[in-house]
Motif scaffolding. Structure first.
Motif, PDB file in Angstrom:
ATOM      1  N   ALA A 294      36.140  42.006  41.089  1.00  0.00           N
ATOM      2  CA  ALA A 294      36.013  40.905  42.045  1.00  0.00           C
ATOM      3  C   ALA A 294      34.664  40.192  41.878  1.00  0.00           C
TER       4      ALA A 294
ATOM      5  N   GLY B 178      33.218  41.986  38.639  1.00  0.00           N
ATOM      6  CA  GLY B 178      34.039  42.024  37.429  1.00  0.00           C
ATOM      7  C   GLY B 178      33.890  40.797  36.552  1.00  0.00           C
ATOM      8  N   TYR B 179      32.748  40.129  36.639  1.00  0.00           N
ATOM      9  CA  TYR B 179      32.564  38.914  35.844  1.00  0.00           C
ATOM     10  C   TYR B 179      31.431  39.063  34.827  1.00  0.00           C
TER      11      TYR B 179
ATOM     12  N   ASP C 229      39.368  41.895  47.343  1.00  0.00           N
ATOM     13  CA  ASP C 229      39.278  40.662  48.142  1.00  0.00           C
ATOM     14  C   ASP C 229      39.848  40.893  49.542  1.00  0.00           C
TER      15      ASP C 229
ATOM     16  N   ARG D 217      50.021  34.638  50.618  1.00  0.00           N
ATOM     17  CA  ARG D 217      49.052  34.469  49.526  1.00  0.00           C
ATOM     18  C   ARG D 217      49.081  33.038  48.992  1.00  0.00           C
TER      19      ARG D 217
ATOM     20  N   ARG E 256      45.650  28.141  43.139  1.00  0.00           N
ATOM     21  CA  ARG E 256      45.704  29.225  42.150  1.00  0.00           C
ATOM     22  C   ARG E 256      47.091  29.877  42.103  1.00  0.00           C
TER      23      ARG E 256
HETATM   24  N1  UDP Z   1      38.452  39.024  38.659  1.00  0.00           N
HETATM   25  C1  UDP Z   1      37.390  39.703  38.078  1.00  0.00           C
HETATM   26  N2  UDP Z   1      36.997  39.352  36.824  1.00  0.00           N
HETATM   27  C2  UDP Z   1      37.603  38.383  36.093  1.00  0.00           C
HETATM   28  C3  UDP Z   1      38.720  37.704  36.693  1.00  0.00           C
HETATM   29  C4  UDP Z   1      39.120  38.059  37.977  1.00  0.00           C
HETATM   30  O1  UDP Z   1      36.829  40.603  38.677  1.00  0.00           O
HETATM   31  O2  UDP Z   1      37.185  38.128  34.957  1.00  0.00           O
HETATM   32  C5  UDP Z   1      38.880  39.399  40.018  1.00  0.00           C
HETATM   33  C6  UDP Z   1      39.030  38.273  41.020  1.00  0.00           C
HETATM   34  O3  UDP Z   1      37.789  37.954  41.608  1.00  0.00           O
HETATM   35  C7  UDP Z   1      40.005  38.881  42.020  1.00  0.00           C
HETATM   36  C8  UDP Z   1      40.869  39.772  41.152  1.00  0.00           C
HETATM   37  O4  UDP Z   1      40.176  39.946  39.923  1.00  0.00           O
HETATM   38  O5  UDP Z   1      39.307  39.688  42.947  1.00  0.00           O
HETATM   39  C9  UDP Z   1      42.226  39.171  40.825  1.00  0.00           C
HETATM   40  O6  UDP Z   1      42.944  39.000  41.970  1.00  0.00           O
HETATM   41  P1  UDP Z   1      44.486  38.621  41.930  1.00  0.00           P
HETATM   42  O7  UDP Z   1      44.955  38.663  43.320  1.00  0.00           O
HETATM   43  O8  UDP Z   1      44.698  37.363  41.157  1.00  0.00           O
HETATM   44  O9  UDP Z   1      45.050  39.855  41.113  1.00  0.00           O
HETATM   45  P2  UDP Z   1      46.393  39.941  40.309  1.00  0.00           P
HETATM   46  O10 UDP Z   1      47.442  39.815  41.357  1.00  0.00           O
HETATM   47  O11 UDP Z   1      46.392  38.812  39.326  1.00  0.00           O
HETATM   48  O12 UDP Z   1      46.328  41.267  39.642  1.00  0.00           O
END
Ligand code: UDP
Length: 263
Positions: free
Chosen positions: A120, A147-148, A202, A225, A232
């Motif tokens: 996140a 996670g960035y 999140d 969501r 998004r």
């Molecule tokens: N995220 C991250 N690094 C990245 C891309 C995304 O940490 O390079 C995080 C983003 O901030 C969010 C989570 O990954 O907290 C993705 O959430 P999402 O609900 O889109 O998850 P999904 O349902 O796609 O698995």
């Protein structure tokens, strides 16, 4: 996957969607499995699959390979439920990460199992850790980070996780990135159980409010969501959901004709 104390699953209890065998078990069985594995040697990877993930399984081969190499694949959400009904499978439970977290925290705090939160945006994992520590006094969170990070810092991130002594690692970096990342680095990661959890941090940090209970009970969490992050999420749900249903329909049709042929 073999669940201790559970008889071999019959065909009626086995759910295979687009070539992915989903483990048809209860939430409690999944938690017991995670706790047992965290105390053993070796490495176990847990993945959740929902309609969006299963759409990606069809189109993204690297993600598909990562999911296939997971040790436990859990059914998340109404899309998987619909797939099970159309295939005559009695799905035991919707085992999603958001409902699992409180139960998992209960179990890992009573067993004092150290856990690390990776993923996140900056500050979100820390906010979630603070909230969880209020609720679960004995929860042993041994590290948190966002996670960035750039690719070249991956080694440093892994070194910090390994130094922390964590036995369970929650990776919240989104699908398919998190599953591919886990598959690529699992052998050099020390935690024995690694779980890809998507947007979980999140929700638990309070950054994004979770759907009211009646939305969830009606299987409409995805609508919530979509309303939270329309820009998004519109592709994922407004295009992805009908596409998933169409793929499930085709899959069921193919299976039906195969059964007719061989019966
Ligand atoms: N995220 C991250 N690094 C990245 C891309 C995304 O940490 O390079 C995080 C983003 O901030 C969010 C989570 O990954 O907290 C993705 O959430 P999402 O609900 O889109 O998850 P999904 O349902 O796609 O698995």
């Amino acid at each position: 996957m073999v669940i201790e104390g559970v008889a071999e699953q019959s065909n009626l209890n086995r759910l295979s969607v687009f070539g992915i065998d989903i483990d048809n078990i209860t939430m409690q069985q999944a938690i017991n499995w995670i706790i047992n594995r965290s105390k053993r040697e070796g490495k176990s990877v847990v993945s959740f699959v929902n309609a969006h993930n299963l759409n990606q399984v069809v189109t993204k081969s690297e993600y598909r390979r990562s999911i296939l190499r997971s040790d436990l694949i859990l059914p998340d959400g109404s899309g998987v439920k619909i797939a099970s009904v159309m295939n005559g499978v009695d799905l035991k439970e919707n085992v999603n990460g958001t409902d699992m977290l409180p139960l998992l925290c209960d179990a890992i705090s009573s067993e004092a199992i150290p856990v690390y939160l990776l993923g996140a945006k900056q500050g979100v994992a820390e906010a979630m850790a603070r909230k969880l520590k209020i609720q679960y006094k004995n929860l042993n969170i041994v590290g948190c980070e966002h996670g960035y990070f750039p690719k070249q810092e991956t080694g440093d991130v892994i070194a910090r996780i390994n130094r922390s002594g964590a036995k369970i690692l929650l990776v919240a970096m989104g699908t398919p990135h998190q599953e591919i990342w886990i598959d690529r680095f699992k052998l050099i990661l020390q935690p024995t159980v690694i779980i890809g959890v998507g947007g979980l941090f999140d929700f638990y940090s309070g950054r994004i409010p979770r759907a009211p209970i009646w939305f969830r009970d009606w299987g409409c969490e995805w609508v919530w969501r979509l309303l939270q992050e329309p820009e998004r999420m519109w592709r994922r749900y407004l295009l992805g959901n009908p596409l998933f249903l169409f793929r499930i329909f085709l899959m069921t049709l193919k299976r039906g004709s195969r059964n007719v042929k061989y019966n």
